[in-house]
Design an enzyme around this catalytic site. Structure first.
Site, PDB file in Angstrom:
ATOM      1  N   ASP A 134       0.982  -1.258   0.029  1.00 57.00           N
ATOM      2  CA  ASP A 134       0.002   0.091  -0.068  1.00 57.00           C
ATOM      3  C   ASP A 134       0.709   1.334  -0.005  1.00 57.00           C
ATOM      4  O   ASP A 134       1.974   1.318   0.789  1.00 57.00           O
ATOM      5  CB  ASP A 134      -0.669  -0.015   1.033  1.00 57.00           C
ATOM      6  CG  ASP A 134      -2.303   0.681   0.985  1.00 57.00           C
ATOM      7  OD1 ASP A 134      -2.806   0.563   0.144  1.00 57.00           O
ATOM      8  OD2 ASP A 134      -2.736   1.353   1.996  1.00 57.00           O
ATOM      9  N   TYR A 136       2.322   4.773   1.350  1.00 53.69           N
ATOM     10  CA  TYR A 136       2.061   5.536   2.604  1.00 53.69           C
ATOM     11  C   TYR A 136       0.916   6.694   2.634  1.00 53.69           C
ATOM     12  O   TYR A 136       0.870   7.160   1.308  1.00 53.69           O
ATOM     13  CB  TYR A 136       3.480   6.208   2.597  1.00 53.69           C
ATOM     14  CG  TYR A 136       4.592   5.213   2.853  1.00 53.69           C
ATOM     15  CD1 TYR A 136       4.516   4.386   4.038  1.00 53.69           C
ATOM     16  CD2 TYR A 136       5.647   5.241   2.063  1.00 53.69           C
ATOM     17  CE1 TYR A 136       5.443   3.194   4.155  1.00 53.69           C
ATOM     18  CE2 TYR A 136       6.770   3.962   2.123  1.00 53.69           C
ATOM     19  CZ  TYR A 136       6.423   3.253   3.325  1.00 53.69           C
ATOM     20  OH  TYR A 136       7.618   2.273   3.241  1.00 53.69           O
ATOM     21  N   PHE A 147       8.304   1.929  -1.279  1.00 56.86           N
ATOM     22  CA  PHE A 147       9.383   2.026  -0.160  1.00 56.86           C
ATOM     23  C   PHE A 147       9.965   3.531  -0.097  1.00 56.86           C
ATOM     24  O   PHE A 147      10.778   3.735   0.758  1.00 56.86           O
ATOM     25  CB  PHE A 147      10.349   0.974  -0.237  1.00 56.86           C
ATOM     26  CG  PHE A 147       9.958  -0.417   0.146  1.00 56.86           C
ATOM     27  CD1 PHE A 147       9.855  -0.636   1.385  1.00 56.86           C
ATOM     28  CD2 PHE A 147       9.713  -1.455  -1.039  1.00 56.86           C
ATOM     29  CE1 PHE A 147       9.360  -2.094   1.708  1.00 56.86           C
ATOM     30  CE2 PHE A 147       9.452  -2.612  -0.825  1.00 56.86           C
ATOM     31  CZ  PHE A 147       9.260  -3.105   0.701  1.00 56.86           C
ATOM     32  N   HIS A 260       9.472 -10.076   4.811  1.00 56.12           N
ATOM     33  CA  HIS A 260       9.357  -8.677   4.784  1.00 56.12           C
ATOM     34  C   HIS A 260      10.597  -7.966   5.420  1.00 56.12           C
ATOM     35  O   HIS A 260      10.892  -8.285   6.434  1.00 56.12           O
ATOM     36  CB  HIS A 260       8.108  -8.274   4.866  1.00 56.12           C
ATOM     37  CG  HIS A 260       7.698  -6.911   4.469  1.00 56.12           C
ATOM     38  ND1 HIS A 260       7.958  -5.588   5.103  1.00 56.12           N
ATOM     39  CD2 HIS A 260       7.097  -6.605   3.462  1.00 56.12           C
ATOM     40  CE1 HIS A 260       7.614  -4.400   4.537  1.00 56.12           C
ATOM     41  NE2 HIS A 260       6.884  -4.976   3.404  1.00 56.12           N
TER      42      HIS A 260
END
Length: 362
Positions: A134, A136, A147, A260
């Site tokens: 998703d 931010y 990221f 992750h």
């Protein structure tokens, strides 16, 4: 006189106490290398696409709903996704987003950045794919690359752990000053950084999930796997990303999966996965050392040296030089920082971990 390339090659292959693993070979690790093409960024098979003619073929409603795609989705991608964006599912997604906009609901990233991944990394330049979840959801954070954040926003916890992973693989790597998190340099070097959802409501994580983005971004991933026929590296961190690459041809492409990089899961294997080095090892074998990814983000930082191994040399030497496992206690714990924002990917990782734990107890 020894050339710089041969010197680096010698340094890479002549580590002391190097032993060949029993039965070990680069073929066993990555699969048999294919004949190297001229370049990792060679153009895909030509696709005849007259954008003006295609736009003229749209209905007035389609043209209104798809104006963002027409204006900002790079043509190298639009040429292959033109049928997908006029599908019923995608047009319904665009109707949903139009209602959000007409209701003055704040959505991130800014409209002009929703497809920034396509412009920074045209289809014919893709060497590596990193899959996020998703965007931010707070102000000045998301800008269309998973990221990544723009200054003055600091790198989120997962990205800080990614930096640590690179540092383990490449000790010369330097994190950007002031905990910077802008990853555009990677994108422009051929790293496609794609979120599963491309938009989100302000301050509401996963608020645009299951609206249609997942199908569209899966098409993007499948397109890369189909069109980049000479092979790319997929970095799939966490179960959701792993699901996205489950059907990709592992003989044609390199699939690297692990937990992750979220602080909730990174110590369970991310720090010792060696993905950044393995990625470059594969690219070097497939395309040559000039086609690896330079992971450096500091302008003054010297480029990280490639793993100079030729097809004619003993390929087991590369296996001997793959990153060695790092004990979790050897990596400093992520410091608490009140001025760092919540990490949505960490929430996703936690949900996945809880789901896995639940399934194991049934």
């Amino acid at each position: 006189m020894v050339s710089p390339v041969m010197k680096r090659k010698s340094e890479h292959l002549s580590a002391p106490d190097s032993k060949k693993p029993k039965g070990g070979s680069i073929t066993a690790f990555f699969g048999a290398p294919k004949p190297k093409p001229a370049s990792a960024t060679s153009a895909p098979r030509p696709c005849s696409f007259d954008k003006a003619k295609w736009v003229a073929s749209l209905t007035p409603e389609q043209r209104e709903l798809l104006q963002l795609e027409i204006d900002t989705l790079d043509e190298s991608w639009l040429a292959h996704l033109k049928d997908e964006v006029v599908s019923t599912e995608f047009l319904n997604l665009k109707r949903f987003l139009k209602k959000e906009k007409d209701s003055n609901i704040k959505v991130f990233p800014p409209e002009e950045d929703v497809y920034s991944w396509s412009r920074h990394t045209p289809l014919n330049k893709v060497k590596v794919v990193i899959i996020g979840q998703d965007p931010y959801h707070n102000h000045n954070q998301a800008h269309g690359l998973c990221f990544s954040v723009r200054a003055p926003v600091r790198a989120p916890p997962s990205l800080l752990n990614i930096y640590k992973g690179i540092k383990i693989d490449y000790p010369d790597f330097e994190s950007p000053p002031d905990k910077g998190g802008l990853l555009i340099p990677w994108a422009e070097r051929g790293v496609l950084m794609l979120n599963t959802c491309l938009t989100v409501r302000a301050h509401q994580a996963n608020s645009h999930s299951n609206k249609g983005w997942e199908k569209f971004t899966q098409k993007v991933i499948d397109l890369v796997a189909r069109v980049r026929t000479t092979g790319v590296v997929f970095l799939a961190w966490g179960r959701p990303a792993g699901n996205r690459v489950a059907k990709i041809n592992k003989e044609k492409h390199c699939i690297l999966q692990s937990v992750h990089p979220s602080p909730l899961s990174a110590h369970n294997g991310f720090f010792k996965n060696g993905h950044f080095k393995k990625c470059n090892d594969w690219l070097a074998l497939r395309y040559g050392e000039d086609e690896i990814i330079d992971w450096s983000l500091v302008p003054s930082e010297k480029p990280l040296l490639p793993p100079c191994v030729s097809d004619k040399e003993d390929s087991t030497a590369l296996v001997n030089h793959l990153p060695q496992p790092v004990k979790p206690e050897d990596v400093k714990a992520q410091p608490d920082n009140d001025d760092e924002f919540d990490d949505d990917d960490a929430i996703e990782a936690l949900m996945s971990a809880e789901a896995e734990a639940s399934s194991n107890t049934i």
